[in-house]
Design an enzyme around this catalytic site. Structure first.
Site, PDB file in Angstrom:
ATOM      1  N   MET A  85       0.800  -1.225   0.000  1.00 33.86           N
ATOM      2  CA  MET A  85       0.000   0.000   0.000  1.00 33.86           C
ATOM      3  C   MET A  85       0.836   1.280   0.000  1.00 33.86           C
ATOM      4  SD  MET A  85      -2.831  -1.365  -0.282  1.00 33.86           S
ATOM      5  CE  MET A  85      -3.597  -2.947   0.027  1.00 33.86           C
ATOM      6  N   CYS A  86       2.142   1.162  -0.162  1.00 36.07           N
ATOM      7  CA  CYS A  86       3.001   2.348  -0.209  1.00 36.07           C
ATOM      8  C   CYS A  86       2.994   2.966  -1.598  1.00 36.07           C
ATOM      9  CB  CYS A  86       4.435   1.983   0.168  1.00 36.07           C
ATOM     10  SG  CYS A  86       4.659   1.731   1.921  1.00 36.07           S
ATOM     11  N   HIS A  87       2.920   4.285  -1.628  1.00 35.92           N
ATOM     12  CA  HIS A  87       2.958   5.015  -2.892  1.00 35.92           C
ATOM     13  C   HIS A  87       4.401   5.157  -3.367  1.00 35.92           C
ATOM     14  CE1 HIS A  87      -0.905   6.263  -1.185  1.00 35.92           C
ATOM     15  NE2 HIS A  87      -1.281   6.510  -2.430  1.00 35.92           N
ATOM     16  N   MET A 121       7.884   4.709   5.930  1.00 36.36           N
ATOM     17  CA  MET A 121       8.090   3.329   5.484  1.00 36.36           C
ATOM     18  C   MET A 121       9.397   3.190   4.712  1.00 36.36           C
ATOM     19  SD  MET A 121       5.762   1.740   6.949  1.00 36.36           S
ATOM     20  CE  MET A 121       6.297   0.167   6.312  1.00 36.36           C
ATOM     21  N   GLU A 122       9.770   4.227   3.982  1.00 32.32           N
ATOM     22  CA  GLU A 122      11.032   4.188   3.248  1.00 32.32           C
ATOM     23  C   GLU A 122      12.215   4.128   4.206  1.00 32.32           C
ATOM     24  OE1 GLU A 122       7.995   5.120   0.417  1.00 32.32           O
ATOM     25  OE2 GLU A 122       8.354   5.897   2.422  1.00 32.32           O
ATOM     26  N   ASP A 135      23.546 -11.082   5.855  1.00 34.74           N
ATOM     27  CA  ASP A 135      23.882 -11.919   4.700  1.00 34.74           C
ATOM     28  C   ASP A 135      25.389 -11.998   4.482  1.00 34.74           C
ATOM     29  OD1 ASP A 135      23.446 -13.371   2.169  1.00 34.74           O
ATOM     30  OD2 ASP A 135      24.176 -11.503   1.268  1.00 34.74           O
TER      31      ASP A 135
END
EC number: 4.6.1.17
Length: 157
Positions: A74-76, A112-113, A127
């Protein structure tokens, strides 16, 4: 509670931001990774077999910020204008704390970014060093601050 990502039938939807004003948006997130002394030393002495771990994690964090809308449904998509990273090492804890600040001019925030960037950066450290220590722990991924938009400023206390 009114959840903006659900329609009247409780189906997921992407929020319409077309009527919102374009404003300066900035968010900073952080997270930590704990590891063995051997893994920590390999990173700070630049002797990890996969190469320069922290530099690669910084690059991965920047890439993660730019890919957020492809990873979180749902992120633009946003026109990011800045991604800045900072890493603190803690020799006593054998840990690294990654901070990522993201900035844009837009109709929706960049929280969110910044959170995605921190997650991807820390996962990259995992990793690259997992051959030495598979028991590493990624913890405390949090939003440190945000500003811009209707909800104004937030500062983690």
């Amino acid at each position: 509670m009114n959840l903006t990502h659900l329609d009247e039938k409780n189906h997921p939807k992407m929020v319409d931001v077309s009527q919102k004003n374009i404003t300066q948006r900035e968010a900073c997130a952080s997270g930590k990774i704990y590891m063995s002394k051997e893994a920590f030393e390999a990173i700070i002495t630049n002797t990890a077999k996969k190469g320069p771990v922290l530099q690669t994690a910084i690059t991965a964090a920047i890439m993660g910020a730019k890919q957020t809308s492809n990873l979180i449904p749902m992120c633009h998509p946003l026109m990011i204008s800045k991604v800045q990273t900072h890493i603190e090492e803690n020799k006593e804890e054998c840990s690294f704390k990654l901070f990522v600040t993201v900035k844009c001019e837009g109709k929706t925030g960049v929280e969110m970014e910044s959170l995605t960037a921190v997650s991807i950066g820390l996962l990259t450290i995992y990793d690259m060093i997992k051959a030495i220590d598979k028991s590493m722990q990624i913890t405390d991924i949090v939003l440190e601050s945000k500003e811009g938009g209707k909800s104004g400023k937030y500062l983690r206390s």
